[in-house]
Design a protein around this motif. Structure first.
Motif, mmCIF file in Angstrom:
data_model
loop_
_atom_site.group_PDB
_atom_site.id
_atom_site.type_symbol
_atom_site.label_atom_id
_atom_site.label_comp_id
_atom_site.label_asym_id
_atom_site.label_seq_id
_atom_site.Cartn_x
_atom_site.Cartn_y
_atom_site.Cartn_z
ATOM 1 N N LEU A 139 0.836 -1.270 0.031
ATOM 2 C CA LEU A 139 0.058 0.036 0.019
ATOM 3 C C LEU A 139 1.000 1.394 -0.060
ATOM 4 O O LEU A 139 0.249 2.244 0.110
ATOM 5 C CB LEU A 139 -0.992 0.057 1.366
ATOM 6 C CG LEU A 139 -2.114 -0.793 1.033
ATOM 7 C CD1 LEU A 139 -2.959 -0.889 2.363
ATOM 8 C CD2 LEU A 139 -2.865 -0.710 -0.091
ATOM 9 N N SER A 140 2.282 1.381 -0.243
ATOM 10 C CA SER A 140 2.944 2.331 -0.251
ATOM 11 C C SER A 140 2.823 3.001 -1.417
ATOM 12 O O SER A 140 2.223 2.570 -2.551
ATOM 13 C CB SER A 140 4.454 2.017 -0.348
ATOM 14 O OG SER A 140 4.766 1.258 -1.393
ATOM 15 N N GLN A 141 2.863 4.625 -1.623
ATOM 16 C CA GLN A 141 2.491 5.381 -2.669
ATOM 17 C C GLN A 141 3.400 4.913 -3.727
ATOM 18 O O GLN A 141 2.644 4.759 -4.874
ATOM 19 C CB GLN A 141 2.795 6.749 -2.228
ATOM 20 C CG GLN A 141 2.476 7.808 -3.497
ATOM 21 C CD GLN A 141 2.765 9.201 -2.952
ATOM 22 O OE1 GLN A 141 2.713 9.513 -1.898
ATOM 23 N NE2 GLN A 141 2.737 10.070 -3.925
ATOM 24 N N ASP A 142 4.509 4.535 -3.506
ATOM 25 C CA ASP A 142 5.440 4.283 -4.648
ATOM 26 C C ASP A 142 4.846 2.892 -5.465
ATOM 27 O O ASP A 142 4.853 2.849 -6.640
ATOM 28 C CB ASP A 142 6.864 4.076 -4.467
ATOM 29 C CG ASP A 142 7.500 5.449 -4.009
ATOM 30 O OD1 ASP A 142 7.054 6.432 -4.267
ATOM 31 O OD2 ASP A 142 8.701 5.424 -3.262
ATOM 32 N N ASN A 143 4.619 2.074 -4.602
ATOM 33 C CA ASN A 143 4.226 0.768 -5.162
ATOM 34 C C ASN A 143 2.848 0.734 -5.914
ATOM 35 O O ASN A 143 2.558 0.376 -6.990
ATOM 36 C CB ASN A 143 4.059 -0.304 -4.081
ATOM 37 C CG ASN A 143 3.646 -1.855 -4.779
ATOM 38 O OD1 ASN A 143 4.547 -2.161 -5.287
ATOM 39 N ND2 ASN A 143 2.617 -2.082 -4.316
ATOM 40 N N LEU A 144 1.974 1.509 -5.359
ATOM 41 C CA LEU A 144 0.575 1.809 -6.049
ATOM 42 C C LEU A 144 0.594 2.567 -7.371
ATOM 43 O O LEU A 144 0.156 2.276 -8.316
ATOM 44 C CB LEU A 144 -0.352 2.650 -4.921
ATOM 45 C CG LEU A 144 -0.915 1.556 -3.905
ATOM 46 C CD1 LEU A 144 -1.760 2.542 -3.063
ATOM 47 C CD2 LEU A 144 -1.490 0.733 -4.240
ATOM 48 N N LEU A 145 1.613 3.585 -7.304
ATOM 49 C CA LEU A 145 1.876 4.305 -8.561
ATOM 50 C C LEU A 145 2.621 3.321 -9.718
ATOM 51 O O LEU A 145 2.425 3.419 -10.638
ATOM 52 C CB LEU A 145 2.866 5.411 -8.292
ATOM 53 C CG LEU A 145 2.222 6.786 -7.765
ATOM 54 C CD1 LEU A 145 3.096 7.822 -7.523
ATOM 55 C CD2 LEU A 145 1.120 7.269 -8.787
ATOM 56 N N ASN A 146 3.408 2.508 -9.119
ATOM 57 C CA ASN A 146 4.020 1.397 -9.984
ATOM 58 C C ASN A 146 3.171 0.514 -10.506
ATOM 59 O O ASN A 146 3.113 0.087 -11.807
ATOM 60 C CB ASN A 146 5.150 0.628 -9.080
ATOM 61 C CG ASN A 146 5.979 -0.306 -9.965
ATOM 62 O OD1 ASN A 146 6.416 0.168 -11.087
ATOM 63 N ND2 ASN A 146 6.060 -1.624 -9.403
ATOM 64 N N ILE A 147 2.155 0.093 -9.699
ATOM 65 C CA ILE A 147 1.025 -0.841 -10.328
ATOM 66 C C ILE A 147 0.371 -0.140 -11.237
ATOM 67 O O ILE A 147 0.302 -0.646 -12.510
ATOM 68 C CB ILE A 147 0.149 -1.162 -9.249
ATOM 69 C CG1 ILE A 147 0.676 -2.174 -8.133
ATOM 70 C CG2 ILE A 147 -1.164 -2.034 -9.899
ATOM 71 C CD1 ILE A 147 0.058 -2.596 -7.231
ATOM 72 N N ILE A 148 -0.204 1.168 -11.042
ATOM 73 C CA ILE A 148 -1.130 1.502 -12.091
ATOM 74 C C ILE A 148 -0.285 2.110 -13.372
ATOM 75 O O ILE A 148 -0.854 2.280 -14.454
ATOM 76 C CB ILE A 148 -1.771 2.888 -11.785
ATOM 77 C CG1 ILE A 148 -1.044 3.835 -11.030
ATOM 78 C CG2 ILE A 148 -2.966 2.400 -10.434
ATOM 79 C CD1 ILE A 148 -1.602 5.155 -10.620
#
Length: 327
Positions: A35-44
């Protein structure tokens, strides 16, 4: 009985969204990084490319067709667009005598190449009567060969900053690929739900004979459907090459399968006449969350392929049972 019927209707309508929420919650417990911001941005950012392809594939499957050439179209688009988007001071330019070109040139090349491949698919399906599976399988092989031939099997790298911005840039903190995906999703949703063309797509997929009798020009509409799907694959090739700063003939292998999986998971029926753009978007996100979560947990890439295959088959089985009940 009424409660059971309402529950079934609710799950039929919103089940896919509940699955996405459940997966996000489960992955957040399994990995604190999820749920980290970097990971969520990476997913999308990662799902944007498959998402663009899945929008076009959704229209194709609603019309009771299939497109196996999307990944190859992406590769051909990537190498051709990249060849016109290389930095002017790069010593190993593909076209050394051409000066550095504005970014609109490779964008136009990507759209033109993708649309051309899609038009060819549409003509094969509409004019020859060849099953879409066979027609697009042939294109899948041939177009990949064209990508290898054009690039001589080599990557085409060192692209201009304006080109790279398409895949790496941000607007108001949102990655440009995500903005492009959402913009095309909105345009495709409007086209499918609020235009005559969209109604024709559903009509062709539901019953092609009835569509012809009611005055729908099936051949013309099929060409348009595959043309649009090819164009979106071209946009995906542009975005991916911009993100990686290179166009490679080996790009996009099996991307068409991921796109088909996303739209199938999202509720688009392979029986034709049923499907939504919002379902395709959610299906794409589910695949992205699944892939990312499994990577974070260190699951082998081989097992990931097995799991993905099981999910696709399960989605088709559920779809077939749903349609059997309706009949």
């Amino acid at each position: 009985m009424d409660k059971q019927k309402k529950l079934r209707e609710f799950l039929g309508k919103y089940g896919i969204y509940l699955v996405l929420v459940a997966m996000v919650v489960a992955m957040s417990f399994m990995s604190p990084v999820f749920l980290s911001q970097d990971n969520l941005l990476n997913i999308i950012r990662q799902v944007a490319v498959i998402g663009l392809i899945s929008l076009g594939v959704t229209l194709v499957i609603i019309s009771k067709g299939i497109d196996l050439s999307s990944g190859s179209t992406l590769a051909l688009t990537a190498v051709m667009a990249a060849s016109f988007g290389q930095a002017g001071d790069w010593a190993a330019k593909m076209y050394p005598n051409i000066p550095e070109l504005p970014v609109i040139v490779p964008i136009f090349v990507a759209l033109a190449v993708g649309t051309a491949v899609g038009t060819f698919n549409g003509l094969l399906v509409a004019k020859t009567g060849i099953p879409a599976f066979i027609a697009t399988l042939g294109t899948y092989v041939s177009v990949r060969g064209l990508a290898l031939l054009y690039s001589d099997g080599r990557p085409i790298s060192t692209l201009t900053e304006s080109y790279q911005y398409i895949g790496q840039g941000y607007i108001l903190g949102i990655p440009v690929p995500v903005i492009l995906f959402l913009a095309f999703a909105f345009v495709t949703w409007v086209m499918l739900n609020h235009t005559k063309f969209g109604k024709n797509i559903y009509a062709i997929g539901g019953n092609v004979v009835a569509a012809e009798v009611s005055g729908v020009n099936v051949q013309r509409n099929l060409i348009k459907i595959y043309m649009y799907a090819g164009m979106l694959a071209g946009v995906a090739g542009l975005v991916l090459s911009a993100r990686l700063n290179t166009g490679q003939p080996g790009m996009g292998v099996a991307y068409e399968l991921d796109a088909i999986a996303a739209t199938t998971i999202g509720g688009t029926s392979h029986s034709g006449g049923i499907g939504t753009i919002q379902g395709a978007v959610v299906g794409t996100l589910i695949l992205g969350v699944l892939n990312n979560g499994l990577n974070l947990m260190g699951v082998s890439a081989y097992w990931q392929q097995i799991i993905k295959g099981i999910i696709i088959v399960s989605a088709v089985i559920i779809d077939m049972r749903k349609n059997a009940k309706k009949k």
